[in-house]
Design an enzyme around this catalytic site. Structure first.
Site, mmCIF file in Angstrom:
data_model
loop_
_atom_site.group_PDB
_atom_site.id
_atom_site.type_symbol
_atom_site.label_atom_id
_atom_site.label_comp_id
_atom_site.label_asym_id
_atom_site.label_seq_id
_atom_site.Cartn_x
_atom_site.Cartn_y
_atom_site.Cartn_z
ATOM 1 N N ASN A 136 43.998 5.093 10.758
ATOM 2 C CA ASN A 136 44.669 5.491 12.572
ATOM 3 C C ASN A 136 44.052 6.861 12.721
ATOM 4 O O ASN A 136 44.804 7.369 13.139
ATOM 5 C CB ASN A 136 46.278 5.153 12.019
ATOM 6 C CG ASN A 136 46.994 6.280 10.957
ATOM 7 O OD1 ASN A 136 46.126 7.008 10.651
ATOM 8 N ND2 ASN A 136 48.104 6.187 10.503
ATOM 9 N N GLU A 143 49.539 12.610 11.465
ATOM 10 C CA GLU A 143 49.254 10.950 11.579
ATOM 11 C C GLU A 143 49.365 11.042 12.966
ATOM 12 O O GLU A 143 49.577 12.229 13.871
ATOM 13 C CB GLU A 143 50.867 10.531 11.499
ATOM 14 C CG GLU A 143 51.448 10.330 9.845
ATOM 15 C CD GLU A 143 50.645 8.804 9.147
ATOM 16 O OE1 GLU A 143 49.293 9.068 9.411
ATOM 17 O OE2 GLU A 143 50.942 8.538 8.695
#
Ligand code: GLP
Length: 236
Positions: A136, A143
């Site tokens: 991702n 993140e």
């Protein structure tokens, strides 16, 4: 930005190990920013091989790792401290006290974050930061988010990260859902960055990160703005 296409994983590992070794040979007291994950294992193996041949001396080198799972002790085989000891530190002559991994067990995790940033600053910053990349686009454990988190912080791991990292655990339920990670600012302040990506499953995210818009929804895209970024990838 310099992008090198390696012909195989061992070619990628050798090229990355060459860059790290050159850094330590030219500046023995370098501060190396190190990474975990499966991608750097070959790089570390190559470095150990050259160390055993007498080519590199780590006696005055200092290391700072990107991240650690919250709740895992250094003796836990899944902890990143354990990973680093097993895959690199115990095979070379680096004094263990020169190696730093954020603690996932600190009583006060917020203080641990502040102290980790202070440590990096007091060391004079990172000379060369090695990075892997998550599917991702995460770097360290930064993140995808609405904003780039600058400093060391605690992060809740995304579902795809937990799933990707489950392969190292006996059961997905054992994967911690929180981690402590260096922030984007500490990473971006490194004098040099070396990003490594291996396998066909990393092709899309590398293209997005290097050639797409710079956005916190793809954390690695910030690396486009770094003045000294080398990317070594192998999509075979
Ligand atoms: C973990 C680490 C990252 C690493 C990523 C990719 O989430 N925190 O630093 O880059 O995994 O790992 P791999 O190299 O195994 O694909």
């Amino acid at each position: 930005m310099k992008v090198i296409h390696a012909t195989s994983y061992s070619d990628l590992s050798r090229k990355a190990a060459n860059i790290i070794s050159a850094q330590v040979i030219l500046k023995p007291h370098s501060v190396l920013g190190l990474a975990t994950g499966s991608t750097p294992i070959g790089t570390y193996k190559q470095i150990i091989e050259w160390y055993n041949k007498g080519d590199i001396d780590f006696s005055s080198t200092i290391t700072v790792n990107l991240d650690e799972y919250v709740g895992l002790a250094p003796t836990n085989e899944q902890s990143y401290r354990y990973f680093m000891n097993e895959n690199l530190f115990r095979h070379i002559n680096i004094p263990l006290e020169n190696t730093h991994v954020p603690s996932g067990l600190a009583e006060d995790m917020e203080a641990e974050c502040v102290n980790y940033d202070a440590l990096i600053t007091n060391l004079g910053g990172i000379d060369l930061q090695l990075l892997g990349i998550g599917h991702n686009g995460h770097i360290g454990f930064n993140e995808p988010n609405n904003a780039f988190e600058k400093t060391t912080h605690i992060v809740s791991l995304g579902e795809s990260t937990i799933q990707a990292n489950a392969r190292f655990f006996d059961d997905i339920k054992e994967v911690p859902n929180k981690a402590i990670t260096m922030g984007i600012k500490s990473i971006m302040q490194a004098k040099k960055i070396l990003l490594i990506a291996n396998g066909p499953d990393k092709k899309d995210i590398i293209e997005k990160a290097l050639y797409g818009p710079v956005t916190p929804s793809v954390p690695a895209s910030i690396l486009q703005l770094h003045p000294d970024l080398t990317v070594i990838c192998c999509f075979e």
